[in-house]
Design an enzyme around this catalytic site. Structure first.
Site, PDB file in Angstrom:
ATOM      1  N   ASP A   2     -30.354  18.459  34.620  1.00 13.83           N
ATOM      2  CA  ASP A   2     -29.419  18.324  35.747  1.00 13.83           C
ATOM      3  C   ASP A   2     -29.736  19.392  36.798  1.00 13.83           C
ATOM      4  O   ASP A   2     -30.386  19.105  37.796  1.00 13.83           O
ATOM      5  CB  ASP A   2     -27.985  18.444  35.219  1.00 13.83           C
ATOM      6  CG  ASP A   2     -26.939  18.536  36.315  1.00 13.83           C
ATOM      7  OD1 ASP A   2     -27.264  18.239  37.477  1.00 13.83           O
ATOM      8  OD2 ASP A   2     -25.776  18.915  36.033  1.00 13.83           O
ATOM      9  N   LYS A  15     -26.947  12.560  40.418  1.00 15.66           N
ATOM     10  CA  LYS A  15     -25.766  12.825  41.244  1.00 15.66           C
ATOM     11  C   LYS A  15     -26.162  12.604  42.698  1.00 15.66           C
ATOM     12  O   LYS A  15     -27.027  13.310  43.222  1.00 15.66           O
ATOM     13  CB  LYS A  15     -25.320  14.275  41.068  1.00 15.66           C
ATOM     14  CG  LYS A  15     -24.786  14.634  39.677  1.00 15.66           C
ATOM     15  CD  LYS A  15     -24.716  16.142  39.543  1.00 15.66           C
ATOM     16  CE  LYS A  15     -23.922  16.576  38.322  1.00 15.66           C
ATOM     17  NZ  LYS A  15     -24.146  18.007  38.025  1.00 15.66           N
ATOM     18  N   GLU A  31     -12.437  18.418  34.634  1.00 12.48           N
ATOM     19  CA  GLU A  31     -12.875  17.041  34.388  1.00 12.48           C
ATOM     20  C   GLU A  31     -11.967  16.315  33.400  1.00 12.48           C
ATOM     21  O   GLU A  31     -12.323  15.288  32.836  1.00 12.48           O
ATOM     22  CB  GLU A  31     -14.336  17.033  33.931  1.00 12.48           C
ATOM     23  CG  GLU A  31     -15.256  17.572  35.030  1.00 12.48           C
ATOM     24  CD  GLU A  31     -16.738  17.434  34.751  1.00 12.48           C
ATOM     25  OE1 GLU A  31     -17.113  17.082  33.612  1.00 12.48           O
ATOM     26  OE2 GLU A  31     -17.530  17.675  35.680  1.00 12.48           O
ATOM     27  N   ASP A  85     -23.121  19.192  27.491  1.00 11.75           N
ATOM     28  CA  ASP A  85     -23.737  19.804  28.680  1.00 11.75           C
ATOM     29  C   ASP A  85     -23.332  21.273  28.699  1.00 11.75           C
ATOM     30  O   ASP A  85     -22.301  21.626  29.263  1.00 11.75           O
ATOM     31  CB  ASP A  85     -23.284  19.109  29.970  1.00 11.75           C
ATOM     32  CG  ASP A  85     -23.878  19.784  31.207  1.00 11.75           C
ATOM     33  OD1 ASP A  85     -24.752  20.662  31.047  1.00 11.75           O
ATOM     34  OD2 ASP A  85     -23.477  19.430  32.335  1.00 11.75           O
ATOM     35  N   SER A 122     -20.752  23.916  39.185  1.00 11.01           N
ATOM     36  CA  SER A 122     -21.927  24.529  38.552  1.00 11.01           C
ATOM     37  C   SER A 122     -23.156  23.858  39.159  1.00 11.01           C
ATOM     38  O   SER A 122     -23.823  23.038  38.551  1.00 11.01           O
ATOM     39  CB  SER A 122     -21.875  24.367  37.035  1.00 11.01           C
ATOM     40  OG  SER A 122     -22.039  23.030  36.652  1.00 11.01           O
ATOM     41  N   HIS A 182     -20.541  11.866  37.975  1.00 11.75           N
ATOM     42  CA  HIS A 182     -19.553  12.401  38.935  1.00 11.75           C
ATOM     43  C   HIS A 182     -19.858  13.874  39.194  1.00 11.75           C
ATOM     44  O   HIS A 182     -20.819  14.420  38.648  1.00 11.75           O
ATOM     45  CB  HIS A 182     -18.147  12.259  38.335  1.00 11.75           C
ATOM     46  CG  HIS A 182     -17.951  13.082  37.081  1.00 11.75           C
ATOM     47  ND1 HIS A 182     -16.715  13.355  36.535  1.00 11.75           N
ATOM     48  CD2 HIS A 182     -18.847  13.707  36.251  1.00 11.75           C
ATOM     49  CE1 HIS A 182     -16.862  14.111  35.451  1.00 11.75           C
ATOM     50  NE2 HIS A 182     -18.129  14.324  35.262  1.00 11.75           N
ATOM     51  N   GLU A 227     -19.448  21.402  28.752  1.00  9.34           N
ATOM     52  CA  GLU A 227     -18.948  20.056  28.448  1.00  9.34           C
ATOM     53  C   GLU A 227     -19.237  19.615  27.021  1.00  9.34           C
ATOM     54  O   GLU A 227     -20.389  19.631  26.587  1.00  9.34           O
ATOM     55  CB  GLU A 227     -19.583  19.043  29.423  1.00  9.34           C
ATOM     56  CG  GLU A 227     -19.299  19.401  30.871  1.00  9.34           C
ATOM     57  CD  GLU A 227     -20.021  18.516  31.877  1.00  9.34           C
ATOM     58  OE1 GLU A 227     -20.464  17.414  31.501  1.00  9.34           O
ATOM     59  OE2 GLU A 227     -20.133  18.951  33.031  1.00  9.34           O
ATOM     60  N   HIS A 229     -15.770  25.099  34.449  1.00  9.08           N
ATOM     61  CA  HIS A 229     -14.769  24.049  34.677  1.00  9.08           C
ATOM     62  C   HIS A 229     -13.404  24.352  34.075  1.00  9.08           C
ATOM     63  O   HIS A 229     -12.473  23.582  34.251  1.00  9.08           O
ATOM     64  CB  HIS A 229     -15.276  22.701  34.142  1.00  9.08           C
ATOM     65  CG  HIS A 229     -16.449  22.174  34.902  1.00  9.08           C
ATOM     66  ND1 HIS A 229     -17.185  21.104  34.475  1.00  9.08           N
ATOM     67  CD2 HIS A 229     -17.016  22.574  36.061  1.00  9.08           C
ATOM     68  CE1 HIS A 229     -18.159  20.873  35.341  1.00  9.08           C
ATOM     69  NE2 HIS A 229     -18.084  21.754  36.299  1.00  9.08           N
ATOM     70  N   LYS A 273     -21.409   9.493  33.272  1.00 14.92           N
ATOM     71  CA  LYS A 273     -20.644  10.680  32.911  1.00 14.92           C
ATOM     72  C   LYS A 273     -19.575  10.812  33.976  1.00 14.92           C
ATOM     73  O   LYS A 273     -19.880  11.083  35.137  1.00 14.92           O
ATOM     74  CB  LYS A 273     -21.604  11.868  32.941  1.00 14.92           C
ATOM     75  CG  LYS A 273     -21.086  13.116  32.321  1.00 14.92           C
ATOM     76  CD  LYS A 273     -22.171  14.170  32.208  1.00 14.92           C
ATOM     77  CE  LYS A 273     -21.999  15.197  33.302  1.00 14.92           C
ATOM     78  NZ  LYS A 273     -22.619  16.501  32.964  1.00 14.92           N
ATOM     79  N   GLU A 295     -27.643  18.161  27.674  1.00 12.75           N
ATOM     80  CA  GLU A 295     -28.030  18.363  29.082  1.00 12.75           C
ATOM     81  C   GLU A 295     -28.043  19.862  29.390  1.00 12.75           C
ATOM     82  O   GLU A 295     -27.172  20.595  28.917  1.00 12.75           O
ATOM     83  CB  GLU A 295     -26.970  17.649  29.936  1.00 12.75           C
ATOM     84  CG  GLU A 295     -27.062  17.840  31.421  1.00 12.75           C
ATOM     85  CD  GLU A 295     -25.851  17.187  32.117  1.00 12.75           C
ATOM     86  OE1 GLU A 295     -25.255  16.227  31.568  1.00 12.75           O
ATOM     87  OE2 GLU A 295     -25.482  17.658  33.196  1.00 12.75           O
TER      88      GLU A 295
HETATM   89  P1  PGA Z   1     -20.583  20.202  38.546  1.00 12.32           P
HETATM   90  O1  PGA Z   1     -20.724  19.958  36.986  1.00 12.32           O
HETATM   91  O2  PGA Z   1     -20.153  18.958  39.192  1.00 12.32           O
HETATM   92  O3  PGA Z   1     -19.581  21.325  38.615  1.00 12.32           O
HETATM   93  O4  PGA Z   1     -21.954  20.655  39.007  1.00 12.32           O
HETATM   94  C1  PGA Z   1     -21.237  18.796  36.432  1.00 12.32           C
HETATM   95  C2  PGA Z   1     -22.460  19.049  35.599  1.00 12.32           C
HETATM   96  O5  PGA Z   1     -22.942  20.182  35.457  1.00 12.32           O
HETATM   97  O6  PGA Z   1     -23.007  18.083  35.069  1.00 12.32           O
HETATM   98 ZN    ZN Z   2     -24.692  19.272  34.141  1.00 12.49          ZN
END
Ligand code: PGA
Ligand code: ZN
Length: 421
Positions: free
Chosen positions: A314, A339, A206, A243, A43, A367, A165, A156, A390, A287
């Protein structure tokens, strides 16, 4: 004598979803090699740095990374050969200039980040220091509280949840090891509850469960039940972090909660929904409540709830100082998700964190949903000292690798270790 970069090589490996990604080895002339592997998101934010893929449909459906490997072994290796591996910022800048595009589309952010991280490892080893100490100095003693993603939805998992999440956040624990135990015990309690209610206990990307629940609310209800069943106090010992990754269900100007059958919501409806949830559940962090293009939505939720809980950006901020500056100016959030592969070098990631600190924002090292066994972010989280990470649920070895590394770091720090910021 200063060590010098002798040669850099790379190889195509697989990530936790079975897609190709890159591993880089930086070889120094003193015999030391630093290695790092790069993760990959599902995502992703639109303004993330570019992950270079081969586009050759005959290999891995076009997802091969042979071009990125070639770029590391050819142009990047040639540009960095003979340099001092301790000059991280300068070496990152050489790669940024060599690429020349704003999104690292030429060499590939995957190629550049692999080198950037492997350089850190080589430099740390040459300095005789563990990675967290090399990057964070003597003050790097703060272990992050883990946000553990125990229910997976959105992109996911093919589950019943629109929101991506549902995480547990054991902030009442006295140490990292205890926080991890609180989280793992709650994860196991949740499994028992799901089984008893006839739900599937297969896991998503995840490591969180991915049951076909009847609503998004039910996910929070089950988590509260699991926290209690594990013997902890919801809120005091273990809180909830979310999230929704709202970009993934934002269509034609509305938030379409189609999986849960909760209908279409407006940007304001989303604020109202989370206002209700924050009253009802022990939520401490949300988030990407809104889609990355809906900056007004982020600002509205921060105005409504930002004095009570953490509002994390994010997909809208993508670890990029350009967008974090906008977020700060528009009071769009009060925290950023960090990230490394959204921006593509260690130095730029550190700059993003410095901007957060200056604004009084919190930051969460994260991650990606497609991960490798490389625990780089565990050391990085301790080095940056933000007190939050996270990195998935209490299963799947690519997630556990980070947790086990954090246990190791806490053990090494002994009585100097502190949990949280
Ligand atoms: P992604 O998801 O690694 O698939 O982007 C993680 C997130 O959205 O925080
Ligand atoms: Zn996110």
């Amino acid at each position: 004598m200063t060590a010098r970069i002798e040669r850099i090589d790379a190889l195509e490996i697989l990530d936790s979803r079975g897609n190709p990604t890159i591993r880089v080895n930086v070889h120094l002339d003193n015999g030391i090699t630093g290695t790092a592997s790069v993760p990959s998101g599902a995502s992703t934010g639109e303004n993330e740095a570019v992950e270079l893929r081969d586009g050759d449909a005959g290999r891995y459906g076009g997802k091969g990374v042979r071009k990125a490997v070639e770029n590391v072994e050819g142009r990047i290796s040639a540009a960095l050969k003979g340099r001092d591996p301790l000059d991280q910022a300068e070496l990152d800048q050489i790669m940024i200039d060599l690429d020349g595009t704003p999104t690292k589309a030429d060499l590939g952010a995957n190629a550049i980040l692999g080198v950037s991280q492997a350089l850190c490892r080589a430099a740390a080893a040459t300095s005789g220091m563990p990675l967290y100490a090399y990057l964070g100095g003597v003050g790097a003693t703060h272990l992050p509280i883990p946000m553990m993603n125990v229910l997976n939805g959105g992109k996911h998992a093919d589950s019943g949840m629109d929101f991506q999440e549902f995480m547990i956040y054991p902030h009442g624990a006295p140490s990292f090891a205890e926080a991890l135990r609180y989280g793992a015990e709650t994860f196991h309690a949740l499994k028992k509850i799901l089984t008893k209610q006839g739900y599937s206990t297969g896991v998503g990307d995840e490591g969180g469960f991915a049951p076909k629940l009847k609503s998004n609310d039910e996910a929070c209800d089950l988590i509260v039940e699991a926290i209690e069943a594990a013997g902890y106090r919801p809120g005091a010992d273990i809180a909830i972090a979310l999230d929704p990754a709202a970009s993934s269900f934002f269509e034609e100007g509305v938030y379409r909660l189609s999986r849960s059958g909760q209908g279409d919501l407006s940007s304001d409806d989303i604020v109202a929904l989370f206002r209700r949830w924050v009253e009802k559940y022990p939520i401490v962090s949300i988030e990407d409540s809104h889609a990355e293009s809906d900056w007004a939505g982020y600002s509205a939720i921060t105005a409504a709830l930002g004095d009570r809980i953490q509002i994390v950006g994010d997909d809208n901020l993508v670890t990029n100082t350009r967008f974090i500056a906008k977020g700060i100016a528009e009071k769009a959030c009060n925290a950023a998700l960090i990230k490394l592969n959204q921006i593509g070098t260690v130095s730029e990631t550190v700059s993003a964190i410095q901007m957060c600190r200056k604004a009084g924002w919190a930051y969460v090292i994260s991650h990606r949903s497609g991960e490798t066994e490389d625990p780089f972010i565990a050391d990085f989280a301790v080095a940056m000292g933000g007190g939050q990470i996270k990195t998935g649920s209490a299963c799947r070895s690519e997630r556990i690798a980070k947790y086990n590394r954090l246990l190791e770091i806490e053990h090494a720090l002994g009585s100097r270790a502190v949990l949280g910021a």
